[in-house]
Scaffold this motif. Structure first.
Motif, PDB file in Angstrom:
ATOM      1  N   SER A 110      12.195  -0.212 -16.003  1.00 41.42           N
ATOM      2  CA  SER A 110      12.184  -0.590 -17.408  1.00 41.42           C
ATOM      3  C   SER A 110      10.932  -1.343 -17.802  1.00 41.42           C
ATOM      4  O   SER A 110      10.654  -1.497 -18.981  1.00 41.42           O
ATOM      5  CB  SER A 110      13.414  -1.445 -17.717  1.00 41.42           C
ATOM      6  OG  SER A 110      13.356  -2.663 -16.989  1.00 41.42           O
ATOM      7  N   GLN A 111      10.171  -1.820 -16.843  1.00 38.39           N
ATOM      8  CA  GLN A 111       9.026  -2.641 -17.176  1.00 38.39           C
ATOM      9  C   GLN A 111       7.690  -2.039 -16.781  1.00 38.39           C
ATOM     10  O   GLN A 111       6.667  -2.638 -17.021  1.00 38.39           O
ATOM     11  CB  GLN A 111       9.177  -4.016 -16.511  1.00 38.39           C
ATOM     12  CG  GLN A 111      10.417  -4.776 -16.950  1.00 38.39           C
ATOM     13  CD  GLN A 111      10.400  -5.115 -18.420  1.00 38.39           C
ATOM     14  OE1 GLN A 111       9.345  -5.402 -18.966  1.00 38.39           O
ATOM     15  NE2 GLN A 111      11.542  -5.053 -19.065  1.00 38.39           N
ATOM     16  N   GLY A 112       7.669  -0.923 -16.155  1.00 38.40           N
ATOM     17  CA  GLY A 112       6.407  -0.253 -15.888  1.00 38.40           C
ATOM     18  C   GLY A 112       5.725  -0.597 -14.586  1.00 38.40           C
ATOM     19  O   GLY A 112       4.795   0.087 -14.185  1.00 38.40           O
ATOM     20  N   ASN A 113       6.142  -1.655 -13.908  1.00 38.45           N
ATOM     21  CA  ASN A 113       5.496  -2.024 -12.657  1.00 38.45           C
ATOM     22  C   ASN A 113       5.775  -0.958 -11.596  1.00 38.45           C
ATOM     23  O   ASN A 113       6.899  -0.486 -11.475  1.00 38.45           O
ATOM     24  CB  ASN A 113       6.053  -3.381 -12.202  1.00 38.45           C
ATOM     25  CG  ASN A 113       5.416  -3.847 -10.925  1.00 38.45           C
ATOM     26  OD1 ASN A 113       4.265  -3.549 -10.658  1.00 38.45           O
ATOM     27  ND2 ASN A 113       6.159  -4.573 -10.123  1.00 38.45           N
ATOM     28  N   LEU A 114       4.768  -0.561 -10.835  1.00 37.45           N
ATOM     29  CA  LEU A 114       4.922   0.492  -9.835  1.00 37.45           C
ATOM     30  C   LEU A 114       4.595  -0.014  -8.438  1.00 37.45           C
ATOM     31  O   LEU A 114       3.703  -0.846  -8.262  1.00 37.45           O
ATOM     32  CB  LEU A 114       3.985   1.662 -10.149  1.00 37.45           C
ATOM     33  CG  LEU A 114       4.274   2.474 -11.401  1.00 37.45           C
ATOM     34  CD1 LEU A 114       3.158   3.490 -11.644  1.00 37.45           C
ATOM     35  CD2 LEU A 114       5.619   3.171 -11.300  1.00 37.45           C
ATOM     36  N   ILE A 115       5.326   0.519  -7.462  1.00 41.46           N
ATOM     37  CA  ILE A 115       5.015   0.313  -6.055  1.00 41.46           C
ATOM     38  C   ILE A 115       4.518   1.642  -5.514  1.00 41.46           C
ATOM     39  O   ILE A 115       5.209   2.662  -5.608  1.00 41.46           O
ATOM     40  CB  ILE A 115       6.246  -0.162  -5.269  1.00 41.46           C
ATOM     41  CG1 ILE A 115       6.778  -1.474  -5.855  1.00 41.46           C
ATOM     42  CG2 ILE A 115       5.905  -0.316  -3.787  1.00 41.46           C
ATOM     43  CD1 ILE A 115       5.796  -2.628  -5.821  1.00 41.46           C
ATOM     44  N   PHE A 116       3.310   1.635  -4.939  1.00 43.20           N
ATOM     45  CA  PHE A 116       2.684   2.865  -4.487  1.00 43.20           C
ATOM     46  C   PHE A 116       2.873   3.080  -2.996  1.00 43.20           C
ATOM     47  O   PHE A 116       2.948   2.119  -2.216  1.00 43.20           O
ATOM     48  CB  PHE A 116       1.180   2.824  -4.790  1.00 43.20           C
ATOM     49  CG  PHE A 116       0.837   3.008  -6.240  1.00 43.20           C
ATOM     50  CD1 PHE A 116       0.815   1.941  -7.112  1.00 43.20           C
ATOM     51  CD2 PHE A 116       0.523   4.268  -6.727  1.00 43.20           C
ATOM     52  CE1 PHE A 116       0.498   2.103  -8.448  1.00 43.20           C
ATOM     53  CE2 PHE A 116       0.193   4.450  -8.063  1.00 43.20           C
ATOM     54  CZ  PHE A 116       0.191   3.373  -8.923  1.00 43.20           C
ATOM     55  N   GLY A 117       2.943   4.356  -2.608  1.00 41.50           N
ATOM     56  CA  GLY A 117       2.850   4.702  -1.202  1.00 41.50           C
ATOM     57  C   GLY A 117       1.424   4.484  -0.727  1.00 41.50           C
ATOM     58  O   GLY A 117       0.523   4.195  -1.524  1.00 41.50           O
ATOM     59  N   LYS A 118       1.207   4.628   0.580  1.00 41.38           N
ATOM     60  CA  LYS A 118      -0.110   4.352   1.150  1.00 41.38           C
ATOM     61  C   LYS A 118      -1.100   5.492   0.989  1.00 41.38           C
ATOM     62  O   LYS A 118      -2.268   5.357   1.362  1.00 41.38           O
ATOM     63  CB  LYS A 118       0.020   3.964   2.618  1.00 41.38           C
ATOM     64  CG  LYS A 118       0.734   2.627   2.811  1.00 41.38           C
ATOM     65  CD  LYS A 118       0.579   2.109   4.212  1.00 41.38           C
ATOM     66  CE  LYS A 118       1.265   0.765   4.393  1.00 41.38           C
ATOM     67  NZ  LYS A 118       0.677  -0.264   3.491  1.00 41.38           N
ATOM     68  N   GLY A 119      -0.646   6.604   0.442  1.00 45.89           N
ATOM     69  CA  GLY A 119      -1.577   7.677   0.142  1.00 45.89           C
ATOM     70  C   GLY A 119      -1.646   8.762   1.194  1.00 45.89           C
ATOM     71  O   GLY A 119      -1.393   8.526   2.378  1.00 45.89           O
ATOM     72  N   THR A 120      -1.977   9.971   0.746  1.00 43.26           N
ATOM     73  CA  THR A 120      -2.200  11.113   1.631  1.00 43.26           C
ATOM     74  C   THR A 120      -3.570  11.684   1.307  1.00 43.26           C
ATOM     75  O   THR A 120      -3.825  12.060   0.159  1.00 43.26           O
ATOM     76  CB  THR A 120      -1.139  12.201   1.420  1.00 43.26           C
ATOM     77  OG1 THR A 120       0.144  11.689   1.788  1.00 43.26           O
ATOM     78  CG2 THR A 120      -1.466  13.440   2.236  1.00 43.26           C
TER      79      THR A 120
END
Lengths: 115, 115
Positions: B99-109
């Motif tokens: 609801s607030q837009g904050n994202l947690i990202f994976g470490k990437g490929t």
């Protein structure tokens, strides 16, 4: 229109010095985020501002890190007493407030090198 | 809080082949799952996203699938081209299901497409 801008693009500093990194979000975007990207690593969330609400500081790695957002627009990330492990690219992003997942628009980043 | 795992960390394919990147998340309340692409030396950009009310979304050669029961989602790139070479990041909301837009990202490929 203009995208997210950050300054400086590169910053070299000596260990123990303080640094300030600036972010100018897209006009009208109420949400602003700071991330850190170490070499070959993912995007590590640091801090998040949403409108006039208290910022979410849960991602700040230590009390040497702080950030402000003045007038709901420009933000400054300050790192005090820099350490070599602070070397990374610091990315800022902004978005419109949305109920579900507004797109985050990223700036070009500031590459910080601590000698 | 949300935890996002991404696999593989590197992926090499021949031009024309398909590529699949998988992510898992921990918060069953999460309802928004974007994918960002970061070309070398450039800023991350959103390429596709999916809300939790659908199981699949396509946009030309890219598609994303979501399995809410298993709490995983995947990026599929068909007919890969050299310009698809980049680092791809998955993400999930960092708070309250998005609801607030904050994202947690994976470490990437890091995807490499060989001509």
């Amino acid at each position: 229109g203009a995208g997210v801008s950050q300054s400086p693009s590169n910053k070299v500093t000596e260990k123990g010095k303080d640094v300030e990194l600036r972010c100018d979000p897209i006009s009208g975007h109420t949400a602003l985020y700071w991330y850190r990207q170490s070499l070959g690593q993912g995007l590590e969330f640091l801090i998040y501002f949403q409108g006039n609400s208290a910022p979410d500081k849960s991602g700040l790695p230590s009390d040497r890190f702080s950030a402000e957002r003045t007038g709901g627009s420009v933000s400054t990330l300050t790192i005090q007493r820099t350490q070599q492990e602070d070397s990374a690219v610091y990315l800022c992003a902004s978005s419109l407030r949305g109920t579900i997942g507004p797109e985050q628009f990223f700036g070009p980043g500031t590459r910080l090198t601590v000698l | 809080g949300e935890n996002v795992e991404q696999h593989p960390s590197t992926l090499s394919v021949q031009e024309g082949d398909s590529a699949v990147i998988k992510c898992t998340y921990s918060d069953s309340a999460s309802n928004y799952f974007p994918w960002y692409k970061q070309e070398l030396g450039k800023r991350p950009q959103l390429i596709i996203d999916i809300r939790s009310n659908v199981g699949e979304k396509k946009d030309q050669r890219i598609a994303v699938t979501l399995n809410k029961t298993a709490k995983h989602f995947s990026l599929h790139i068909t007919e890969t081209q050299p310009e698809d070479s980049a680092v791809y990041f998955c993400a999930a909301p960092g708070d309250y299901g998005g609801s607030q837009g904050n994202l947690i990202f994976g470490k990437g490929t890091k995807l490499s497409v060989k001509p």
